[in-house]
Design a protein around this motif. Structure first.
Motif, PDB file in Angstrom:
ATOM      1  N   SER A 150       6.088 -19.039  -4.871  1.00 38.63           N
ATOM      2  CA  SER A 150       6.220 -19.213  -6.322  1.00 38.63           C
ATOM      3  C   SER A 150       5.258 -20.305  -6.764  1.00 38.63           C
ATOM      4  CB  SER A 150       7.658 -19.563  -6.698  1.00 38.63           C
ATOM      5  OG  SER A 150       7.994 -20.818  -6.161  1.00 38.63           O
ATOM      6  N   GLU A 151       4.640 -20.095  -7.886  1.00 36.34           N
ATOM      7  CA  GLU A 151       3.624 -21.046  -8.332  1.00 36.34           C
ATOM      8  C   GLU A 151       3.580 -21.105  -9.857  1.00 36.34           C
ATOM      9  OE1 GLU A 151       0.106 -17.719  -7.593  1.00 36.34           O
ATOM     10  OE2 GLU A 151       0.552 -19.221  -6.079  1.00 36.34           O
ATOM     11  N   TYR A 152       3.048 -22.217 -10.344  1.00 36.19           N
ATOM     12  CA  TYR A 152       2.947 -22.406 -11.796  1.00 36.19           C
ATOM     13  C   TYR A 152       1.631 -21.854 -12.338  1.00 36.19           C
ATOM     14  CZ  TYR A 152       6.806 -25.785 -11.518  1.00 36.19           C
ATOM     15  OH  TYR A 152       8.015 -26.400 -11.329  1.00 36.19           O
ATOM     16  N   TRP A 153       1.724 -21.126 -13.421  1.00 34.38           N
ATOM     17  CA  TRP A 153       0.547 -20.683 -14.162  1.00 34.38           C
ATOM     18  C   TRP A 153       0.762 -21.034 -15.636  1.00 34.38           C
ATOM     19  CZ3 TRP A 153      -3.878 -18.115 -12.305  1.00 34.38           C
ATOM     20  CH2 TRP A 153      -3.825 -17.737 -10.960  1.00 34.38           C
ATOM     21  N   TYR A 154      -0.311 -21.460 -16.282  1.00 32.90           N
ATOM     22  CA  TYR A 154      -0.247 -21.910 -17.676  1.00 32.90           C
ATOM     23  C   TYR A 154      -1.005 -20.914 -18.548  1.00 32.90           C
ATOM     24  CZ  TYR A 154      -1.296 -25.046 -21.677  1.00 32.90           C
ATOM     25  OH  TYR A 154      -1.434 -25.612 -22.917  1.00 32.90           O
ATOM     26  N   HIS A 155      -0.330 -20.384 -19.550  1.00 35.08           N
ATOM     27  CA  HIS A 155      -0.993 -19.405 -20.424  1.00 35.08           C
ATOM     28  C   HIS A 155      -1.723 -20.132 -21.557  1.00 35.08           C
ATOM     29  CE1 HIS A 155      -0.806 -15.321 -22.705  1.00 35.08           C
ATOM     30  NE2 HIS A 155      -1.992 -15.583 -22.189  1.00 35.08           N
ATOM     31  N   GLY A 156      -2.710 -20.929 -21.179  1.00 34.45           N
ATOM     32  CA  GLY A 156      -3.445 -21.744 -22.153  1.00 34.45           C
ATOM     33  C   GLY A 156      -4.253 -20.913 -23.132  1.00 34.45           C
ATOM     34  N   GLY A 157      -4.668 -19.709 -22.706  1.00 33.86           N
ATOM     35  CA  GLY A 157      -5.430 -18.837 -23.599  1.00 33.86           C
ATOM     36  C   GLY A 157      -4.521 -17.977 -24.455  1.00 33.86           C
ATOM     37  N   GLY A 158      -3.246 -18.294 -24.464  1.00 32.43           N
ATOM     38  CA  GLY A 158      -2.302 -17.497 -25.247  1.00 32.43           C
ATOM     39  C   GLY A 158      -1.238 -18.387 -25.855  1.00 32.43           C
ATOM     40  N   TRP A 184       4.273 -22.333 -19.753  1.00 31.14           N
ATOM     41  CA  TRP A 184       4.171 -22.467 -18.305  1.00 31.14           C
ATOM     42  C   TRP A 184       5.059 -21.411 -17.678  1.00 31.14           C
ATOM     43  CZ3 TRP A 184       0.995 -25.108 -15.168  1.00 31.14           C
ATOM     44  CH2 TRP A 184       0.178 -26.094 -15.759  1.00 31.14           C
ATOM     45  N   LEU A 185       4.490 -20.703 -16.718  1.00 31.11           N
ATOM     46  CA  LEU A 185       5.206 -19.596 -16.095  1.00 31.11           C
ATOM     47  C   LEU A 185       5.401 -19.871 -14.609  1.00 31.11           C
ATOM     48  CD1 LEU A 185       3.048 -16.778 -17.689  1.00 31.11           C
ATOM     49  CD2 LEU A 185       5.310 -17.528 -18.455  1.00 31.11           C
ATOM     50  N   LYS A 186       6.483 -19.326 -14.097  1.00 32.65           N
ATOM     51  CA  LYS A 186       6.725 -19.393 -12.660  1.00 32.65           C
ATOM     52  C   LYS A 186       6.473 -17.984 -12.120  1.00 32.65           C
ATOM     53  CE  LYS A 186      10.282 -20.817  -9.395  1.00 32.65           C
ATOM     54  NZ  LYS A 186      11.612 -21.426  -9.290  1.00 32.65           N
ATOM     55  N   VAL A 187       5.434 -17.858 -11.330  1.00 27.12           N
ATOM     56  CA  VAL A 187       4.973 -16.551 -10.866  1.00 27.12           C
ATOM     57  C   VAL A 187       5.194 -16.462  -9.354  1.00 27.12           C
ATOM     58  CG1 VAL A 187       2.934 -15.078 -10.606  1.00 27.12           C
ATOM     59  CG2 VAL A 187       3.232 -16.450 -12.690  1.00 27.12           C
ATOM     60  N   THR A 188       5.826 -15.392  -8.920  1.00 24.70           N
ATOM     61  CA  THR A 188       5.968 -15.178  -7.482  1.00 24.70           C
ATOM     62  C   THR A 188       4.868 -14.220  -7.040  1.00 24.70           C
ATOM     63  OG1 THR A 188       8.338 -15.489  -7.683  1.00 24.70           O
ATOM     64  CG2 THR A 188       7.533 -14.532  -5.635  1.00 24.70           C
ATOM     65  N   ARG A 189       3.996 -14.740  -6.188  1.00 26.72           N
ATOM     66  CA  ARG A 189       2.792 -13.999  -5.797  1.00 26.72           C
ATOM     67  C   ARG A 189       2.683 -13.994  -4.284  1.00 26.72           C
ATOM     68  NH1 ARG A 189      -2.849 -15.542  -4.846  1.00 26.72           N
ATOM     69  NH2 ARG A 189      -2.030 -17.649  -4.766  1.00 26.72           N
ATOM     70  N   ASN A 190       2.249 -12.883  -3.748  1.00 21.61           N
ATOM     71  CA  ASN A 190       2.013 -12.791  -2.312  1.00 21.61           C
ATOM     72  C   ASN A 190       0.585 -13.253  -2.032  1.00 21.61           C
ATOM     73  OD1 ASN A 190       1.283 -11.820   0.307  1.00 21.61           O
ATOM     74  ND2 ASN A 190       3.094 -10.510   0.245  1.00 21.61           N
TER      75      ASN A 190
END
Lengths: 993, 91
Positions: B51-59, B63-69
């Motif tokens: 799980s990692e943080y991503w920021y939708h700065g262009g939108g 701040w989102l918590k994204v589960t990514r492989n």
């Protein structure tokens, strides 16, 4: 007058004989027809020699008829549009085309470097690594330049590309690569089901192999089926068919890269049009119907001009009505190669012989041979007698050991077909071996992608149609489109019988990778020297590393490696496949992001006014900021900046500081929030007051600084540095959303909403009085230092006024809505005229901040703590805040840290430069006694000498010490005195004034 | 890569900024230096779902918590990161 097209058939083909096109190759004039490629037009003119090979400068001809071509690379166009390594087999002919062969001198026919062939025995794999090892320094100076001159491809234009390139996005349900029978059938099925379809075809004509091989589909000739199918697709508004467009890459989440050669088929793009367009396509599903690539058989002399892939030969005859040879021999190990014989006979060409490596030949082909009057030889081609004028004789080793010779001027070769597994393997999918076709087929394709037809290893026309149709229907269904797709087109399947044959032993060079001149013996050598792994083989011999990425050579190369290392082909395996599938110009990736539009440009609200004033601008991030405002008669920037500083210090000046990041912080918990992100406290700031704040990263290092004002109980206005404006907003949003969700606070970026001007100098208040409404009290009592409030301007406009100072003078910053920024600058000039108002730029701003000892970017370097900057006392001990705990770590509070001090040269006439290292006086400079460096310098008009700020070990304890400044970059050494960083008005009386 | 923002829907990678591991929770005020050190510096190097943080700065600036492989880039879940790193009071 262009030469006659001596090798053009009188009728047939997809060329328009009513549209002749003139072109030049190596300066010689030729003509072709609309519908030709450069390769087909050269063939139609009897040209066999088109290039010289990379390493040995061997004469080379055209091998293929597609984007897999390794040999026929040319420099296309001239001047700034000259494009090296362009494949003649995909370059569309246009009137006036100019192309030149590559890697030869003085001419293609007489290339002195072909002497390399005499030394061929020593130019083996790893030759350069083994030979040019000593002396080491010779490599860069002598060996490499010499090798690069001798070995090579085309020359880049060397001047700026005059054309434009575009980038675009597209979205669809089903993306299809290829317009052969499988691709068209997939588009039909998906389109009928109601899917949004994009079909990309790299050729300029749709149909794929159908254009060359024909066949019967649904009871009608392939050409009629194609036009009926295209008409049906054209009637579907959600189906987009793109020719001259190659799908070159597969990226995560169903994103694909495609390059559209919008105007490459014209001498230059029409006005206001782009040359190429880079597409990023987002698709729910992708059907790869990219077909297969016919593979050569490796034998001695297989690179002689006139030796050509069998499928390419029938493409030139059937599609382009151009005859690569008059008397053709075929060397095949499979049934499909015989189609070239049928095509050639149909066009009235002579067949010299068929050399078939298989033990059995079908009765139909036997009777074709007897009817055509040519021999069928069981065996293999072991050598070719010929040269730059083409093939003359072919040596054949017959099964059983006898030898034979065949006289022919063209040799068609078919070693079977390799499905185009590139696109399906770009997510590290490893193709799997299918022994019935002796080829790798896709496996482990990226999510949402499926291969169909020849790309999947199923070569029959009927199979291509049914598989493509089924794949298209399934893809549409997966994308939620469930319309009735109807029934699949029907055709018979051809027999595909193949006996694997990769390499025929014989005397002479037998090429595997034509473009990089890698021979079968190079691969054997690599195996003997221990480079058995395919990845090692590739890098040691450079097999498959040329611009064609080994499309015709990789599988043959690893088959030879498998044979000599005693492993099977699947055990030997393939290398990793990587995009792009075809070379893509860097210009296409850049698109419009070049020159003045390399990045977005942000203009301050007073920019146009500043242009009128003749300002000199500096790029700070995306911003253009006025750096200084030169006046007539001033000889350099220093004179202008010095005047501006003096004007501010003695009268009044103003500067556009709108580039600062500005954030409105609203909510009942706004103060509590700011307490947690700044080292100092804001919850106790009185309404109507401003305070300087410093924020740390969580690791204890200083992140940013700025002033924050409290405009109402629940409303703060925060400013950031110009550089960190976006990052601080991101950081604060992280704190607000992720770390402190319990706080009731909202953040709004208002950086672009407010134009902000600093008005500084002893006359600042008098000037402001001319601007604001008479009712506003600007006196020291009514609006003291660090005051902040909304004011009404004359005329009624509301503004925000802050009594803050960066210059050290009595100063205000005034914010007006950005659309009034231009008017504000003009009004300040008008209202300030009686006070001698002077606009100043970022240089004067910087001089005054250094004089005042304020820190800025060079000191906020990502390595400094609050204490390093002399601001340790601001760190509250009464609250938690970001970075507090980590800032207390032993190394961050060590007494010998480098801290900000002022410096003055002992020689008052000396100029200072930032970057110089600080060394104790009397010591020889070295890493052991490097005690810091100079961060900021300026010429101080106030002190009439250069001054600076530096980070110096234990600096604050050493005020008054003379140290040595060592600047090896500029070769300067001089002494400086460490001093108080506040050079100007240290007690701050002027700004409080 | 594409990320389906919880508020804006599926958008292209260029609209987002990556921060890193969304597992660490910021220690409460008064935590020891060791606890904070672990929070700031210690990260798992996961080969697989993380799980990692991503920021939708262009939108929408969420701040989102994204589960990514990390092996396949496959995204299995996306949710607002509200409070994801907040000190668990009393925990």
């Amino acid at each position: 007058m262009a030469g006659a097209q001596t090798h053009r058939l009188g009728n047939g083909g997809l060329v328009d004989r009513s549209a002749p096109l003139n072109f030049r190759f190596d300066g010689k004039a030729f003509s072709g027809f609309q519908g030709d490629t450069l390769a087909s037009a050269l063939i139609a003119n009897g040209v066999k020699l088109v290039g010289r090979s990379f390493k040995y400068h061997r004469p080379r001809g055209i091998l293929t008829a597609g984007s897999e071509e390794p040999n026929a690379l040319v420099e296309l166009r001239t001047g700034a549009r000259r494009e090296p390594n362009t494949k003649a087999t995909t370059a569309e002919l246009y009137d006036g085309l100019e192309a030149a062969s590559q890697n030869r001198w003085p001419s293609l026919r007489h290339d002195v470097m072909s002497v390399n062939q005499l030394f061929a025995p020593i130019f083996v794999a790893g030759f350069y690594y083994k030979t040019f090892m000593w002396p080491a320094k010779f490599w860069e100076a002598i060996y490499e330049p010499a090798i690069r001159r001798a070995a090579g491809l085309g020359r880049a234009a060397g001047i700026a590309d005059p054309d434009h390139y575009d980038k675009a996005w597209a979205h669809c349900d089903v993306l299809i690569a290829g317009s052969g029978p499988a691709g068209l059938a997939a588009a039909l099925a998906a389109g009928r089901a109601g899917a949004r379809v994009i079909l990309c075809e790299e050729d300029f004509v749709l149909g794929g192999r159908l254009l060359s091989d024909g066949g019967m589909i649904d009871g009608e000739p392939a050409a009629e089926w194609i036009s009926r199918t295209l008409a049906e697709l054209a009637g579907m508004p959600d189906v987009r068919v793109m020719t001259r467009t190659t799908l070159f890459g597969v990226y995560d989440g169903g994103t694909y890269g495609a390059i559209e050669r919008v105007n490459d088929h014209l001498p230059s793009p029409p006005e206001h049009q782009v040359r190429q367009r880079l597409w990023r396509i987002v698709a729910k599903r992708c059907v790869v119907a990219a077909g297969a690539i016919e593979r050569p058989i490796v034998f001695a002399g297989n690179d002689t001009p006139g030796v050509m892939m069998a499928s390419a030969m029938r493409t030139y005859v059937a599609r382009y009505a151009a005859t690569p040879a008059k008397r053709i021999a075929l060397f095949t190990n499979n049934e499909d190669g015989w189609r070239t014989v049928e095509t050639a006979l149909g066009a009235g060409l002579q067949i010299a012989a068929v050399i078939d490596a298989r033990p059995e030949i079908s009765p139909a082909h036997r009777s074709l041979a007897s009817k055509g009057g040519f021999p069928v030889l069981h065996g293999s081609v072991s050598g070719v007698d010929g040269g730059k004028d083409g093939v003359r004789k072919i040596a054949v080793s017959l099964t059983g050991g006898a030898r034979a010779e065949v006289e022919a001027d063209g040799l068609a070769v078919s070693g079977g077909w390799n499905p185009a597994v590139g696109l399906t393997s770009y997510h590290r999918g490893r193709p799997k071996w299918r022994s019935d076709i002796s080829a790798f087929v896709p496996d482990g394709a990226p999510p949402g992608m499926v291969a169909a037809g020849a790309a999947n290893g199923d070569f029959g026309l009927g199979a291509c149609l049914s598989q493509g149709f089924a794949a298209g229907a399934a893809a549409a269904h997966d994308a939620g489109r469930t319309g009735n797709a109807g029934s699949a087109p029907v055709a018979d399947d051809e027999v595909f019988s193949l006996t694997p044959l990769w390499h025929v032993a014989g005397k002479g060079k037998a090429f595997v990778d034509y473009q990089h001149d890698v021979t079968a013996s190079d691969i054997e050598l690599a195996q003997r020297e221990g480079f058995e792994s395919v990845e090692h083989l590739k890098r040691y011999t450079t097999l498959g590393m040329a611009t064609d990425q080994g499309k015709t050579s990789n599988v043959a190369g690893l088959a030879i490696m498998a044979a000599v290392s005693g492993r099977s082909i699947p055990e030997t395996g393939t290398t990793i496949y990587r995009p792009p599938y075809v070379p893509v110009a860097i210009g296409a990736f850049a698109g419009h992001h070049r020159d003045g539009t390399f990045h977005a440009t942000r203009l301050t609200p007073s920019h146009h006014w500043a242009v009128e004033q003749g300002a000199v601008f500096v790029d700070t991030g995306l911003w253009k900021r006025a750096q200084w405002y030169p006046r007539a008669g001033e000889k350099d920037w220093l004179e202008s900046v010095t005047r501006e500083v003096k004007a501010v210090r003695s009268g009044v000046g103003f500067c556009d500081v709108s580039t600062l990041g500005k954030i409105d912080v609203h909510g009942p918990d706004a103060g509590a929030f700011l307490d947690r992100v700044y080292i100092n406290t804001f919850s106790n700031l009185a309404v109507g007051k401003a305070r300087y704040g410093l924020m740390l990263r969580e690791d204890g290092i200083v992140y940013d600084d700025g002033t924050t004002s409290r405009l109402a109980e629940d409303h703060y206005f925060l400013t950031t540095t110009t550089a960190k404006a976006g990052l601080v907003m991101q950081h604060l949003e992280f704190c607000r959303q992720v770390l402190f969700p319990e706080l009731d606070v909202q953040l709004t970026s208002v950086s672009d909403q407010w134009a902000q001007f600093s008005i500084a100098g002893p006359s600042a208040r008098e000037l402001l009085k001319q601007i604001v409404d008479e009712s506003e009290d600007l006196s020291n009592e009514g609006f003291p230092f660090m005051g902040a409030r909304e004011v009404t301007l004359r005329g009624g406009l509301k503004a925000r006024l802050f009594r803050i100072s960066f210059s050290g003078e009595m100063a205000f910053e005034i914010s007006v809505p950005a659309r009034f920024g231009d008017a504000m600058a003009r009004n300040l000039m008008l209202a300030g005229a009686p006070f001698g108002v002077t606009p100043y730029g970022t240089e004067a701003l910087g001089v005054m901040r250094v004089e005042k000892g304020h820190i800025a970017g060079p000191e906020l370097s990502g390595t400094t703590t609050a204490a390093d900057l002399g601001l340790g006392k601001m760190m509250s001990t009464k609250k938690d805040y970001i970075g507090r705990v980590m800032a207390g770590r032993e190394a961050l509070v060590a007494p010998d840290r480098q801290v900000v001090v002022g410096i003055k040269p002992t020689d008052e006439t000396r100029r200072l430069r930032s970057g110089a290292h600080i060394i104790p006086k009397g010591q020889t400079p070295g890493p052991g006694n490097d005690q810091g460096y100079v961060t900021s310098v300026c010429f101080s008009p106030t002190l009439n000498q250069w001054i600076g700020l530096a980070l110096v070990e234990r600096g604050r304890e050493r005020i008054g010490e003379i140290v040595h400044a060592h600047d090896p970059l500029r070769g300067e050494d001089y002494d400086v005195e460490l001093c108080n960083p506040v050079f100007y008005d240290p007690d701050g009386g002027r700004q409080r004034g | 890569m594409r990320i389906a923002c919880s508020f804006c829907g599926e958008r292209e990678l260029g609209e987002f900024t990556y921060l890193g591991d969304a597992k660490p929770v910021r220690p409460e005020a008064g935590a020891s230096e060791d606890e904070v050190f672990d929070y700031v510096y210690l990260r798992d190097n996961v080969a697989g779902a993380t799980s990692e943080y991503w920021y939708h700065g262009g939108g929408c600036r969420a701040w989102l918590k994204v589960t990514r492989n990390t092996l396949t880039h496959e995204i299995s879940s996306i949710e607002p990161a509200a409070g994801a790193g907040a000190a668990k009071v009393g925990a």
